[in-house]
Design an enzyme around this catalytic site. Structure first.
Site, PDB file in Angstrom:
ATOM      1  N   GLY A  10       0.794  -1.300  -0.136  1.00  0.00           N
ATOM      2  CA  GLY A  10      -0.063   0.078   0.018  1.00  0.00           C
ATOM      3  C   GLY A  10       0.903   1.392   0.094  1.00  0.00           C
ATOM      4  N   PHE A  11       0.077   2.341  -0.011  1.00  0.00           N
ATOM      5  CA  PHE A  11       0.904   3.692   0.087  1.00  0.00           C
ATOM      6  C   PHE A  11       1.993   3.810   1.054  1.00  0.00           C
ATOM      7  CE2 PHE A  11      -0.060   7.981   2.034  1.00  0.00           C
ATOM      8  CZ  PHE A  11       0.971   8.553   1.585  1.00  0.00           C
ATOM      9  N   VAL A  57      -4.721 -11.461   5.255  1.00  0.00           N
ATOM     10  CA  VAL A  57      -4.195 -11.545   6.645  1.00  0.00           C
ATOM     11  C   VAL A  57      -5.304 -11.785   7.435  1.00  0.00           C
ATOM     12  CG1 VAL A  57      -1.971 -10.190   6.497  1.00  0.00           C
ATOM     13  CG2 VAL A  57      -4.249  -9.279   7.291  1.00  0.00           C
ATOM     14  N   SER A  75      -4.992  -2.677   5.960  1.00  0.00           N
ATOM     15  CA  SER A  75      -6.473  -2.456   6.003  1.00  0.00           C
ATOM     16  C   SER A  75      -6.915  -1.278   4.764  1.00  0.00           C
ATOM     17  CB  SER A  75      -6.670  -1.519   7.480  1.00  0.00           C
ATOM     18  OG  SER A  75      -7.918  -1.168   7.433  1.00  0.00           O
ATOM     19  N   TYR A 145     -14.702   1.216   9.666  1.00  0.00           N
ATOM     20  CA  TYR A 145     -13.335   1.652   9.701  1.00  0.00           C
ATOM     21  C   TYR A 145     -13.027   2.278  11.275  1.00  0.00           C
ATOM     22  CZ  TYR A 145      -8.851   3.983   8.760  1.00  0.00           C
ATOM     23  OH  TYR A 145      -7.599   4.268   8.512  1.00  0.00           O
ATOM     24  N   TYR A 159      -3.713  -8.441  23.973  1.00  0.00           N
ATOM     25  CA  TYR A 159      -2.603  -9.333  23.960  1.00  0.00           C
ATOM     26  C   TYR A 159      -1.477  -8.797  24.939  1.00  0.00           C
ATOM     27  CZ  TYR A 159      -4.312 -12.721  20.644  1.00  0.00           C
ATOM     28  OH  TYR A 159      -4.868 -13.786  19.998  1.00  0.00           O
TER      29      TYR A 159
HETATM   30  P1  NAD Z   1      -3.473   1.615   1.578  1.00  0.00           P
HETATM   31  O1  NAD Z   1      -4.975   1.246   1.140  1.00  0.00           O
HETATM   32  O2  NAD Z   1      -2.546   2.367   0.336  1.00  0.00           O
HETATM   33  O3  NAD Z   1      -2.636   0.348   2.048  1.00  0.00           O
HETATM   34  C1  NAD Z   1      -3.203  -0.643   2.865  1.00  0.00           C
HETATM   35  C2  NAD Z   1      -2.720  -1.896   2.292  1.00  0.00           C
HETATM   36  O4  NAD Z   1      -3.305  -2.885   3.084  1.00  0.00           O
HETATM   37  C3  NAD Z   1      -3.071  -2.088   0.760  1.00  0.00           C
HETATM   38  O5  NAD Z   1      -1.691  -2.506   0.170  1.00  0.00           O
HETATM   39  C4  NAD Z   1      -4.098  -3.312   0.596  1.00  0.00           C
HETATM   40  O6  NAD Z   1      -3.729  -4.049  -0.343  1.00  0.00           O
HETATM   41  C5  NAD Z   1      -3.498  -4.105   1.893  1.00  0.00           C
HETATM   42  N1  NAD Z   1      -4.613  -4.972   2.644  1.00  0.00           N
HETATM   43  C6  NAD Z   1      -5.912  -4.387   3.081  1.00  0.00           C
HETATM   44  N2  NAD Z   1      -6.484  -5.367   3.581  1.00  0.00           N
HETATM   45  C7  NAD Z   1      -5.649  -6.533   3.549  1.00  0.00           C
HETATM   46  C8  NAD Z   1      -5.765  -7.988   3.920  1.00  0.00           C
HETATM   47  N3  NAD Z   1      -6.931  -8.360   4.438  1.00  0.00           N
HETATM   48  N4  NAD Z   1      -4.746  -8.689   3.806  1.00  0.00           N
HETATM   49  C9  NAD Z   1      -3.607  -8.318   3.303  1.00  0.00           C
HETATM   50  N5  NAD Z   1      -3.508  -6.990   3.020  1.00  0.00           N
HETATM   51  C10 NAD Z   1      -4.485  -6.232   2.908  1.00  0.00           C
HETATM   52  O7  NAD Z   1      -3.745   2.585   2.788  1.00  0.00           O
HETATM   53  P2  NAD Z   1      -2.444   3.374   3.634  1.00  0.00           P
HETATM   54  O8  NAD Z   1      -2.762   4.893   3.602  1.00  0.00           O
HETATM   55  O9  NAD Z   1      -1.268   2.888   3.114  1.00  0.00           O
HETATM   56  O10 NAD Z   1      -2.861   2.884   4.986  1.00  0.00           O
HETATM   57  C11 NAD Z   1      -1.929   1.908   5.660  1.00  0.00           C
HETATM   58  C12 NAD Z   1      -2.593   1.695   7.234  1.00  0.00           C
HETATM   59  O11 NAD Z   1      -2.333   3.039   7.884  1.00  0.00           O
HETATM   60  C13 NAD Z   1      -3.943   1.498   7.251  1.00  0.00           C
HETATM   61  O12 NAD Z   1      -3.844   0.283   8.314  1.00  0.00           O
HETATM   62  C14 NAD Z   1      -4.419   2.591   7.844  1.00  0.00           C
HETATM   63  O13 NAD Z   1      -5.579   2.517   8.376  1.00  0.00           O
HETATM   64  C15 NAD Z   1      -3.381   3.506   8.343  1.00  0.00           C
HETATM   65  N6  NAD Z   1      -3.752   4.843   8.391  1.00  0.00           N
HETATM   66  C16 NAD Z   1      -3.340   5.591   7.192  1.00  0.00           C
HETATM   67  C17 NAD Z   1      -3.663   6.880   7.212  1.00  0.00           C
HETATM   68  C18 NAD Z   1      -3.245   7.796   5.956  1.00  0.00           C
HETATM   69  O14 NAD Z   1      -3.506   9.171   5.822  1.00  0.00           O
HETATM   70  N7  NAD Z   1      -2.731   7.336   5.029  1.00  0.00           N
HETATM   71  C19 NAD Z   1      -4.326   7.672   8.470  1.00  0.00           C
HETATM   72  C20 NAD Z   1      -4.623   6.663   9.441  1.00  0.00           C
HETATM   73  C21 NAD Z   1      -4.454   5.431   9.367  1.00  0.00           C
END
Ligand code: NAD
Ligand code: UDP
Length: 343
Positions: A10-11, A57, A75, A145, A159
């Site tokens: 992901g990002f 996962v 996620s 979410y 845990y």
């Molecule tokens: P994103 O959607 O780019 O990355 C999430 C990654 O998780 C993706 O590559 C997706 O394919 C993978 N994924 C989703 N469900 C999955 C599963 N069941 N099994 C395996 N892989 C799975 O989002 P992001 O912005 O990179 O966010 C990453 C994390 O950071 C997330 O948990 C998000 O909640 C948290 N987060 C991000 C932000 C933000 O501003 N970017 C803010 C708060 C929290």
């Protein structure tokens, strides 16, 4: 160190993988590619200390060999993504988090949970400190979410308390940067893609709601600082400079030189009215502070989007349909230079 990064394609996850590789760690990335993509990890996919597993996962999580760190980022994170994938979002926040915690327990690994500012909901306390318990609508459209992440925090603490897992929880505030999908529907990616395409910038509501935007390099430094510490948290990681969505739109227009007009659309249900992290704990406990201004971060992100012109151009249609119904006001920006061009 050998680390597992769930959601590593992901990002944020892909930047974390790259950062860990750069400092000499070995990285196993597990991702189901539901919102991530292989392009994000292409630059280091063949690195000798990197491996990738395509897996969900929430089903199961098996990794052979030693693990020192489990960084659980898997996620959906963009509102249009978790609206499209409500059950999957709840599953990965609950079962997925438990699978990752079980693995960390079995391996004796540090466990870092990527939680979110969404646990504060539409906050009645400003700025948000970690001691604030939040104001979340448990049955609204965002709850899949928000409540999944609140459950993820709860099970992580359980845990830690009952099995002694070395847990660290970070609450991530809005983060942006290269590798965001142009069509993911989040505000920074949408505004930049719209500005570069010469399309109207879609502001939801009156644009007076606020967010605080952190550049990805700072955020990843915060995750790594948490991973290297023994703090349990939760600890907020985000940029405390707050601005309205309308100010962000104007900044994007200025940085891109775009003549796109601004359009006002319906505000999504339960959209938080303001959000700014209190980062005292991150400063005191992790020695962390953001170094990149939102302006500089936007500059890098615009450059990345310009370099991915085809993706940006094809994002136009999906952004337009992502979240809102019906335009109710419209405004053109006066005196803006001619339409921005993609590189
Ligand atoms: P994103 O959607 O780019 O990355 C999430 C990654 O998780 C993706 O590559 C997706 O394919 C993978 N994924 C989703 N469900 C999955 C599963 N069941 N099994 C395996 N892989 C799975 O989002 P992001 O912005 O990179 O966010 C990453 C994390 O950071 C997330 O948990 C998000 O909640 C948290 N987060 C991000 C932000 C933000 O501003 N970017 C803010 C708060 C929290
Ligand atoms: N937003 C907007 N136009 C868009 C996308 C989002 O005005 O095209 C608004 C959205 O309503 C919210 C803010 O920008 O108030 C941040 O939205 P985003 O989806 O990026 O993150 P989150 O709501 O999860 O903080």
């Amino acid at each position: 160190m050998r680390a597992l990064v769930t959601g590593g394609a992901g990002f944020l996850g892909s930047h974390l993988c790259e950062d860990l590789l750069d400092r000499g760690d070995s990285v196993v990335c597990v991702d189901d590619l539901s919102t991530g993509r292989m392009n994000n990890i292409a630059a280091f996919a063949n690195h000798p200390r990197f491996s990738f597993q395509h897996a969900d996962v929430s089903d199961s999580l098996r990794i052979r060999g030693r693990l020192d760190l489990v960084a659980h980022l898997a996620s959906p994170a963009s509102p249009p993504d978790y609206h499209r994938l409500p059950l999957e979002t709840l599953a990965v926040g609950s079962r997925g988090t438990e699978n990752a915690l079980k693995l960390a327990a079995a391996k004796g690994a540090r466990f870092v949970l990527a939680s979110t500012s969404e646990v504060y909901g539409d906050p009645t306390v400003h700025p948000q400190k970690e001691s604030y318990w939040g104001n979340v609508n448990s049955i609204g459209p965002r709850s899949v979410y928000d409540e999944a992440k609140r459950f993820a925090e709860a099970i992580s603490m359980a845990y830690a308390r009952s099995l002694g897992v070395n847990v660290g929880i970070i609450r991530i505030f809005n983060t942006f940067g290269p590798r965001m999908r142009a069509e993911d529907g989040r505000v920074v990616s949408s505004f930049i893609a719209q500005a570069l395409n010469g399309d109207p910038l879609t502001i939801y509501g009156d644009g007076q709601q606020t967010r605080s935007f952190c550049y990805v390099d700072d955020l990843v430094r915060g995750i790594v600082a948490m991973a290297d510490s023994s703090e349990t948290g939760p600890i907020n990681i985000g940029n405390p400079v707050e601005r309205t969505v309308l100010e962000l739109a104007e900044l994007v227009l200025e940085l891109t030189g775009s003549a796109s007009p601004i359009e006002f659309h319906q505000l999504p249900v339960d959209d938080p009215t303001r959000r700014r992290p209190d980062i005292t704990l991150a400063e005191d406990l992790l020695g962390w502070h953001p170094r990149v201004s939102t302006e500089e971060g936007l500059h890098h992100t615009v450059a990345y989007f310009r370099a991915h012109a085809r993706e940006v151009a094809s994002a136009a249609m999906s952004i337009a349909g992502s979240q809102f119904e019906g335009v109710h006001t419209s405004a053109s920006r006066q005196g803006a230079p001619a339409m921005a061009r993609l590189a």
